[in-house]
Design a protein around this motif. Structure first.
Motif, short mmCIF file in Angstrom:
data_model
loop_
_atom_site.label_atom_id
_atom_site.label_comp_id
_atom_site.label_asym_id
_atom_site.label_seq_id
_atom_site.Cartn_x
_atom_site.Cartn_y
_atom_site.Cartn_z
N LEU A 5 0.84 -1.20 0.00
CA LEU A 5 0.00 0.00 0.00
C LEU A 5 0.87 1.25 0.00
CD1 LEU A 5 -2.64 -1.00 2.71
CD2 LEU A 5 -2.72 -1.43 0.25
N ALA A 6 0.36 2.31 -0.64
CA ALA A 6 1.09 3.58 -0.67
C ALA A 6 0.10 4.73 -0.82
CB ALA A 6 2.09 3.60 -1.82
N VAL A 7 0.55 5.92 -0.46
CA VAL A 7 -0.27 7.12 -0.67
C VAL A 7 -0.25 7.47 -2.15
CG1 VAL A 7 -0.57 9.56 -0.13
CG2 VAL A 7 0.22 7.97 1.65
N ALA A 8 -1.41 7.44 -2.79
CA ALA A 8 -1.51 7.74 -4.22
C ALA A 8 -1.87 9.20 -4.48
CB ALA A 8 -2.55 6.84 -4.88
N GLU A 9 -2.73 9.77 -3.64
CA GLU A 9 -3.18 11.15 -3.84
C GLU A 9 -3.46 11.78 -2.48
OE1 GLU A 9 -6.57 11.43 -6.50
OE2 GLU A 9 -5.97 9.58 -7.51
N LEU A 23 -2.45 17.88 -3.73
CA LEU A 23 -1.16 18.22 -3.13
C LEU A 23 -0.18 17.06 -3.21
CD1 LEU A 23 -2.45 19.91 0.17
CD2 LEU A 23 -1.77 21.07 -1.94
N GLU A 24 1.10 17.38 -3.20
CA GLU A 24 2.13 16.35 -3.14
C GLU A 24 2.46 15.97 -1.70
OE1 GLU A 24 3.76 14.50 -5.58
OE2 GLU A 24 2.05 15.31 -6.71
N GLN A 25 2.25 16.92 -0.78
CA GLN A 25 2.45 16.63 0.64
C GLN A 25 1.51 17.51 1.45
OE1 GLN A 25 6.48 17.50 1.82
NE2 GLN A 25 6.31 19.68 1.37
N ALA A 26 1.20 17.07 2.65
CA ALA A 26 0.27 17.82 3.49
C ALA A 26 0.53 17.49 4.95
CB ALA A 26 -1.17 17.49 3.13
N GLU A 27 0.22 18.44 5.81
CA GLU A 27 0.38 18.23 7.25
C GLU A 27 -0.95 17.78 7.85
OE1 GLU A 27 2.02 20.45 11.29
OE2 GLU A 27 1.64 21.63 9.47
N LEU A 28 -0.91 16.69 8.60
CA LEU A 28 -2.10 16.23 9.30
C LEU A 28 -2.18 16.94 10.64
CD1 LEU A 28 -4.51 14.25 9.34
CD2 LEU A 28 -3.02 12.63 10.54
N LEU A 189 -7.28 11.39 1.47
CA LEU A 189 -6.15 10.49 1.34
C LEU A 189 -6.57 9.30 0.48
CD1 LEU A 189 -3.32 9.40 2.25
CD2 LEU A 189 -4.47 8.45 4.24
N VAL A 190 -5.90 9.13 -0.66
CA VAL A 190 -6.18 8.00 -1.55
C VAL A 190 -5.05 6.99 -1.41
CG1 VAL A 190 -6.65 7.26 -3.90
CG2 VAL A 190 -7.39 9.53 -3.14
N VAL A 191 -5.40 5.76 -1.08
CA VAL A 191 -4.42 4.70 -0.90
C VAL A 191 -4.36 3.85 -2.17
CG1 VAL A 191 -3.78 2.66 0.44
CG2 VAL A 191 -4.80 4.64 1.59
N ALA A 192 -3.16 3.66 -2.71
CA ALA A 192 -2.96 2.77 -3.85
C ALA A 192 -2.96 1.33 -3.36
CB ALA A 192 -1.65 3.08 -4.55
N VAL A 270 2.73 12.06 -1.13
CA VAL A 270 2.42 11.07 -2.16
C VAL A 270 3.64 10.15 -2.32
CG1 VAL A 270 1.97 10.73 -4.62
CG2 VAL A 270 0.77 12.53 -3.36
N GLY A 271 3.38 8.85 -2.36
CA GLY A 271 4.45 7.87 -2.46
C GLY A 271 4.83 7.22 -1.16
N ASP A 272 4.43 7.81 -0.03
CA ASP A 272 4.71 7.21 1.27
C ASP A 272 4.08 5.82 1.37
OD1 ASP A 272 6.15 9.35 2.26
OD2 ASP A 272 4.53 10.14 3.51
N GLY A 273 4.79 4.91 2.01
CA GLY A 273 4.23 3.60 2.28
C GLY A 273 3.13 3.68 3.33
N VAL A 274 2.16 2.80 3.22
CA VAL A 274 1.04 2.76 4.16
C VAL A 274 0.94 1.36 4.76
CG1 VAL A 274 -1.47 2.99 4.41
CG2 VAL A 274 -0.23 4.50 2.83
#
Length: 277
Positions: A5-9, A23-28, A189-192, A270-274
């Protein structure tokens, strides 16, 4: 082999109901991704307005910098600039059954939006001095904050679930003309993933140091039938009509995606592992 799994969007919607920003990155933050649904359009009594009643809200694009929020509509009206400070009069507002106090964003923003939408409206910003709480039944505690989102800080969706839905639409209509993008569901948050509706079984997501508890499936409405660029409704009521044939749960509605509550804050990109729990 299952694909990791990874962050897709990543998406935020600074003004509730208006067009989303990828966004390419965001603060939670405690209330969701930074700037997500911190502003809201209300009627003369302070009640929220969304695409449910005004699908043309999707035509209003929102950008920001360190000084101001900018609203724009393609080929219409000069852009409207709204300072990012918290100046303004307090106003009572309503989102569904919840009531809170917000900060009015002034006559210029109200006039611009009223002209754009063809009715009298105001723009308000969430006040840092008043908590709008999540339903404690799902939050697990009282006074857990949320933005002007419908009910929860973060909406999570799964790429494989959308692929499954689009395959059903293609089979139903005999072509791909009814296939839809993920933005119809207005996620944060969209998970691939390669497993359709695996999110039904996820109780939490770990993304680096960030953690989200997934507490409630998201029931969908007419907004999913709205083209998020044109602000027009699908004449075939899709994808909601097809989604209803296999994702309706008694007492829960037509389901797509999961509502999340932040447990550990930080940055995601985006691209971070989940890791699904």
């Amino acid at each position: 082999m299952t694909t990791p799994l990874a962050v897709a969007e990543l998406w935020v919607y600074p003004i509730k109901g208006c067009r989303g920003v990828s966004l390419e990155q965001a603060e939670l933050t405690p209330t969701g991704l930074q700037y997500d649904r911190q502003w809201m359009i209300v009627n003369e009594t302070g009640k929220f307005i969304t695409q449910r009643e005004l699908p043309q809200l999707a035509q209003i694009a929102v950008t920001w910098d360190t000084q101001a929020l900018t609203l724009a509509v393609e080929d219409a009206l000069a852009p409207c600039v709204v300072p990012l400070d918290y100046a303004g009069d307090e106003q009572a507002v309503q989102v569904w059954r919840s009531h809170t106090t917000a900060i009015d964003q002034g006559d210029a923003a109200a006039a611009w939006l009223s002209q754009c939408l063809g009715r009298s409206v105001r723009l308000v910003r969430q006040s840092p001095h008043y908590i709008r709480p999540i339903n404690p039944e799902y939050a697990g505690a009282d006074n857990v904050p949320v933005s002007f989102a419908d009910g929860y800080p973060v909406l999570v969706t799964n790429t494989a679930s959308l692929a499954d839905l689009n395959e059903r639409l293609a089979q139903k209509y005999g072509d791909r003309t009814h296939n839809i993008p993920m933005n119809r569901f207005r996620p944060n948050l969209v998970v691939a993933s390669d497993a359709p509706f695996a999110e039904d079984d996820w109780s939490a997501l770990q993304i680096g140091a960030v953690e989200l508890a997934l507490v409630k499936a998201c029931d969908r409405c007419i907004v999913t039938t709205t083209d998020q660029q044109r602000g027009t409704r699908s004449p075939d009521q899709e994808p909601l009509k097809t989604l209803a044939t296999f994702r309706t749960r008694r007492g829960q509605g037509i389901l797509f995606g999961e509502n999340g509550i932040p447990k550990q804050l930080g940055w995601v990109q985006v691209g971070d592992g989940v890791r699904a729990i």
